[in-house]
Design an enzyme around this catalytic site. Structure first.
Site, PDB file in Angstrom:
ATOM      1  N   ASP A  16      -8.089  -4.889  -0.111  1.00 54.76           N
ATOM      2  CA  ASP A  16      -8.550  -5.686  -1.701  1.00 54.76           C
ATOM      3  C   ASP A  16      -8.425  -7.165  -1.639  1.00 54.76           C
ATOM      4  OD1 ASP A  16      -7.430  -2.900  -2.920  1.00 54.76           O
ATOM      5  OD2 ASP A  16     -10.128  -3.754  -2.783  1.00 54.76           O
ATOM      6  N   HIS A  33       0.997  -1.395  -0.229  1.00 59.80           N
ATOM      7  CA  HIS A  33      -0.223  -0.026  -0.403  1.00 59.80           C
ATOM      8  C   HIS A  33       0.896   1.007   0.731  1.00 59.80           C
ATOM      9  CE1 HIS A  33      -3.365   3.064   1.237  1.00 59.80           C
ATOM     10  NE2 HIS A  33      -3.719   1.798   1.035  1.00 59.80           N
TER      11      HIS A  33
HETATM   12  C1  SDX Z   1      -6.153   0.694  -3.326  1.00 57.91           C
HETATM   13  O1  SDX Z   1      -4.488   5.329  -2.112  1.00 57.91           O
HETATM   14  C2  SDX Z   1      -5.418   3.825  -1.304  1.00 57.91           C
HETATM   15  O2  SDX Z   1      -4.951   4.723  -0.514  1.00 57.91           O
HETATM   16  C3  SDX Z   1      -5.817   3.067  -2.070  1.00 57.91           C
HETATM   17  C4  SDX Z   1      -6.882   2.807  -0.820  1.00 57.91           C
HETATM   18  C5  SDX Z   1      -7.516   2.953  -1.268  1.00 57.91           C
HETATM   19  O3  SDX Z   1      -8.499   2.410  -0.258  1.00 57.91           O
HETATM   20  O4  SDX Z   1      -8.320   3.735  -2.249  1.00 57.91           O
HETATM   21  O5  SDX Z   1      -6.488   1.612  -0.282  1.00 57.91           O
HETATM   22  C6  SDX Z   1      -7.754   0.829  -2.169  1.00 57.91           C
HETATM   23  O6  SDX Z   1      -6.079   1.074  -4.112  1.00 57.91           O
HETATM   24  C7  SDX Z   1      -5.183  -1.056  -2.116  1.00 57.91           C
HETATM   25  C8  SDX Z   1      -4.238  -1.257  -3.417  1.00 57.91           C
HETATM   26  C9  SDX Z   1      -4.543  -2.290  -4.269  1.00 57.91           C
HETATM   27  N1  SDX Z   1      -3.347  -3.034  -4.784  1.00 57.91           N
HETATM   28  C10 SDX Z   1      -2.938  -3.722  -4.747  1.00 57.91           C
HETATM   29  O7  SDX Z   1      -3.326  -4.858  -4.367  1.00 57.91           O
HETATM   30  C11 SDX Z   1      -2.202  -3.779  -5.841  1.00 57.91           C
HETATM   31  C12 SDX Z   1      -1.004  -4.679  -5.227  1.00 57.91           C
HETATM   32  N2  SDX Z   1       0.154  -3.181  -4.523  1.00 57.91           N
HETATM   33  C13 SDX Z   1       0.982  -2.992  -5.392  1.00 57.91           C
HETATM   34  O8  SDX Z   1       1.044  -2.754  -6.782  1.00 57.91           O
HETATM   35  C14 SDX Z   1       1.160  -1.813  -4.556  1.00 57.91           C
HETATM   36  O9  SDX Z   1       2.123  -2.057  -3.117  1.00 57.91           O
HETATM   37  C15 SDX Z   1       0.970  -0.367  -4.578  1.00 57.91           C
HETATM   38  C16 SDX Z   1       0.626   0.057  -5.861  1.00 57.91           C
HETATM   39  C17 SDX Z   1       0.228  -0.569  -4.001  1.00 57.91           C
HETATM   40  C18 SDX Z   1       1.498   0.571  -3.825  1.00 57.91           C
HETATM   41  O10 SDX Z   1       2.433   0.959  -4.744  1.00 57.91           O
HETATM   42  P1  SDX Z   1       3.518   1.820  -4.285  1.00 57.91           P
HETATM   43  O11 SDX Z   1       3.322   2.403  -3.048  1.00 57.91           O
HETATM   44  O12 SDX Z   1       4.286   2.906  -5.542  1.00 57.91           O
HETATM   45  O13 SDX Z   1       5.184   0.385  -3.744  1.00 57.91           O
HETATM   46  P2  SDX Z   1       6.132   0.447  -5.235  1.00 57.91           P
HETATM   47  O14 SDX Z   1       5.496   0.353  -5.754  1.00 57.91           O
HETATM   48  O15 SDX Z   1       7.138   1.626  -4.882  1.00 57.91           O
HETATM   49  O16 SDX Z   1       6.603  -0.837  -4.253  1.00 57.91           O
HETATM   50  C19 SDX Z   1       7.772  -0.358  -3.239  1.00 57.91           C
HETATM   51  C20 SDX Z   1       8.293  -2.282  -3.756  1.00 57.91           C
HETATM   52  C21 SDX Z   1       9.491  -1.903  -5.011  1.00 57.91           C
HETATM   53  O17 SDX Z   1      10.266  -3.288  -5.068  1.00 57.91           O
HETATM   54  P3  SDX Z   1      12.038  -2.692  -5.124  1.00 57.91           P
HETATM   55  O18 SDX Z   1      11.112  -1.838  -6.537  1.00 57.91           O
HETATM   56  O19 SDX Z   1      11.888  -1.292  -3.933  1.00 57.91           O
HETATM   57  O20 SDX Z   1      12.295  -3.899  -5.226  1.00 57.91           O
HETATM   58  O21 SDX Z   1       7.616  -2.917  -2.794  1.00 57.91           O
HETATM   59  C22 SDX Z   1       7.250  -3.860  -4.132  1.00 57.91           C
HETATM   60  C23 SDX Z   1       7.817  -3.194  -5.499  1.00 57.91           C
HETATM   61  O22 SDX Z   1       7.941  -3.981  -6.070  1.00 57.91           O
HETATM   62  N3  SDX Z   1       6.303  -4.346  -3.389  1.00 57.91           N
HETATM   63  C24 SDX Z   1       5.287  -5.516  -4.421  1.00 57.91           C
HETATM   64  C25 SDX Z   1       4.155  -5.458  -4.448  1.00 57.91           C
HETATM   65  N4  SDX Z   1       3.919  -3.924  -3.821  1.00 57.91           N
HETATM   66  C26 SDX Z   1       4.448  -3.376  -3.498  1.00 57.91           C
HETATM   67  N5  SDX Z   1       6.472  -6.999  -5.035  1.00 57.91           N
HETATM   68  C27 SDX Z   1       5.296  -7.873  -4.630  1.00 57.91           C
HETATM   69  N6  SDX Z   1       4.159  -7.379  -4.965  1.00 57.91           N
HETATM   70  C28 SDX Z   1       3.065  -6.142  -4.389  1.00 57.91           C
HETATM   71  N7  SDX Z   1       2.183  -6.337  -4.337  1.00 57.91           N
END
Ligand code: SDX
Length: 429
Positions: free
Chosen positions: A364, A307
């Site tokens: 989710d 998140h």
């Molecule tokens: C919602 O913002 C809100 O409030 C949203 C929400 C709401 O109520 O409106 O809460 C609802 O959208 C919840 C989120 C739902 N999405 C997912 O579940 C999709 C999976 N999650 C990711 O795609 C990710 O965690 C995000 C998009 C939610 C957040 O992404 P960020 O903050 O941009 O973090 P990032 O992509 O920069 O990740 C940081 C690190 C990375 O690794 P490194 O580059 O440091 O090596 O964490 C890794 C990412 O690759 N990472 C994951 C991961 N999420 C982040 N690795 C594997 N699986 C994941 N799910």
């Protein structure tokens, strides 16, 4: 603490006011940055460090896993309130009295009939159309039947637009489901409460009376409460910036539906259940999928994990996980997807990759288990999220418009070509 922040660029010092919120959060007010520095801007892709506005609706603390609507904890509202009462709180700022709630409920019911011409629009969609695409289009189409843009400075006009949208949005959502199912379009039943009516409109067919299950209604009502607002997330920021151009309420909400559809945002709940079912079909080897999620060369992500703001447990996920357990037991459902989800969580939360990146289950991760147990198909999961988020979108749009915020227009750092002369086509290689 100094009330000013100092910025030094090229030997010049600039001072900017430091603001403190009611929860002691601190912000540097950069409103004058570009003008006092003769053009310097900040750059912050994804706005990870940038506040777009002041807001009094929702407070969340991602480090401590705290979420409150208008000062009330999500735990207390999920346990003691109901979706429509929380919608009133989120939109108007206070929990309603019994009289205020009855008027709100009655006024919404008075608008629950859609213009029959809306059927011409929805009947134009193919059966396979994704319901989020239909919902976004139909929400925008409401403008055709309510052409006068809301006068936000008229309390009556704004209230009427709000109750109209709260009344019609779930009908449109249920209609989108009916198109996918090939079943007739149902009308709202004003003898039912808001959430029972949603289930009736989705599941009633002419040949069989739909029997409302109070256990199912309670589970859905609580799930929708947990989705009502979440401060400046992607879709809410979309609603605010579209509304800042003075686009109408329905058009702004339609844009929010489109933003929510993305699988990194609200679309994640559909992606989670598809992921769990894929793991189950693949033999249930959780470790294999944890490895894929950690592999930087593998596009697979653990959907429902991580998140932007929560670097601790998403408090909503905790409540939903317990509700999923309770509902499946009450309905006597044994869904292997729940077992796989719990196993994934258990393995991930012990794995350095997830622990070091503070990746926890989000709202989710478990919600799809409940929607599935209620007989809702996975394509409709994000539509249910939109129904839940509608009060928050409305509240945020109202706060932005009444707050007289300027039109949203971010700047950029240009990294393209410097000036060059035009070349005649004959000379181009
Ligand atoms: C919602 O913002 C809100 O409030 C949203 C929400 C709401 O109520 O409106 O809460 C609802 O959208 C919840 C989120 C739902 N999405 C997912 O579940 C999709 C999976 N999650 C990711 O795609 C990710 O965690 C995000 C998009 C939610 C957040 O992404 P960020 O903050 O941009 O973090 P990032 O992509 O920069 O990740 C940081 C690190 C990375 O690794 P490194 O580059 O440091 O090596 O964490 C890794 C990412 O690759 N990472 C994951 C991961 N999420 C982040 N690795 C594997 N699986 C994941 N799910």
């Amino acid at each position: 603490m100094s009330e000013n922040a100092i910025l030094e660029v090229d030997g010049k010092r600039y001072e900017f006011p430091v603001l403190r919120g009611t929860e002691n959060e601190i912000a540097i007010d950069l409103k004058t940055l570009r003008s006092v520095t003769n053009g310097i801007i900040t750059l912050d892709p994804g706005y990870k460090n940038t506040g777009a506005c002041k807001s009094a609706i929702t407070f969340l603390d991602g480090e401590k896993g705290i979420l409150r609507y208008r000062g009330y904890s999500i735990e207390s509202l999920a346990e003691k309130s109901n979706f429509l009462e929380v919608a009133y709180l989120v939109i108007f700022g206070e929990l309603p009295t019994a009289a205020q709630f009855k008027k709100f409920d009655d006024d919404i019911k008075a608008h629950s009939l859609l213009n029959e011409e809306m059927k011409n629009i929805i009947n134009g969609f193919p059966k396979v159309a994704h319901p989020m695409g239909m919902l976004s289009s139909l929400t925008s189409a409401l403008t055709a039947f309510n052409p006068i843009t809301v006068n936000v400075h008229s309390e009556k006009d704004l209230y009427n637009a709000i109750v109209k949208l709260l009344a019609k949005f779930p009908v449109l959502a249920a209609w989108a489901h009916s198109v996918n199912q090939g079943t007739p379009l149902n009308y709202a039943d004003n003898s039912l409460d808001y959430v029972s009516n949603i289930m009736q409109m989705m599941f009633e067919i002419p040949t069989t009376k739909y029997v409302i299950n109070p256990i199912a209604v309670k589970a859905l009502d609580q799930l929708l409460i947990l989705h009502e607002d979440h401060e400046q997330n992607c879709s809410t920021s979309t609603v605010r910036i579209v509304g800042s151009s003075e686009a109408g309420l329905f058009a702004s909400i339609s844009a929010g539906v489109s933003a929510l559809w993305g699988r990194l945002h609200g679309g994640a709940n559909q992606a989670v259940i598809e992921m769990l079912e894929a793991i189950q079909k693949d033999g249930g080897d959780v470790d294999k999928f944890i490895l894929k999620a950690k592999d930087p060369n593998d596009p697979f992500r653990l959907m429902g994990f991580g998140h932007r703001v929560y670097k601790n447990f998403d408090p909503r996920a905790k409540i939903i996980k317990a509700a999923a357990d309770e509902l499946l037991a009450e309905l006597n459902i044994n869904d292997p997807a729940l077992k796989i989800a719990k196993h994934l969580e258990e393995v991930a939360l012990k794995d350095e990759y997830f622990v070091s990146r503070k990746l926890y289950p989000n709202v989710d991760f478990y919600s799809g288990i409940i929607y599935k147990a209620l007989g809702i198909p996975s394509e409709m999961f994000t539509v249910m999220f939109a129904i839940g988020r509608l009060p928050g979108w409305i509240a945020q749009w109202k706060e932005m418009r009444l707050g007289g915020e300027p039109i949203g227009r971010p700047r950029q750092l240009y990294v393209g070509h410097t000036e060059r002369d035009f070349k005649a086509i004959e000379t181009r290689k």
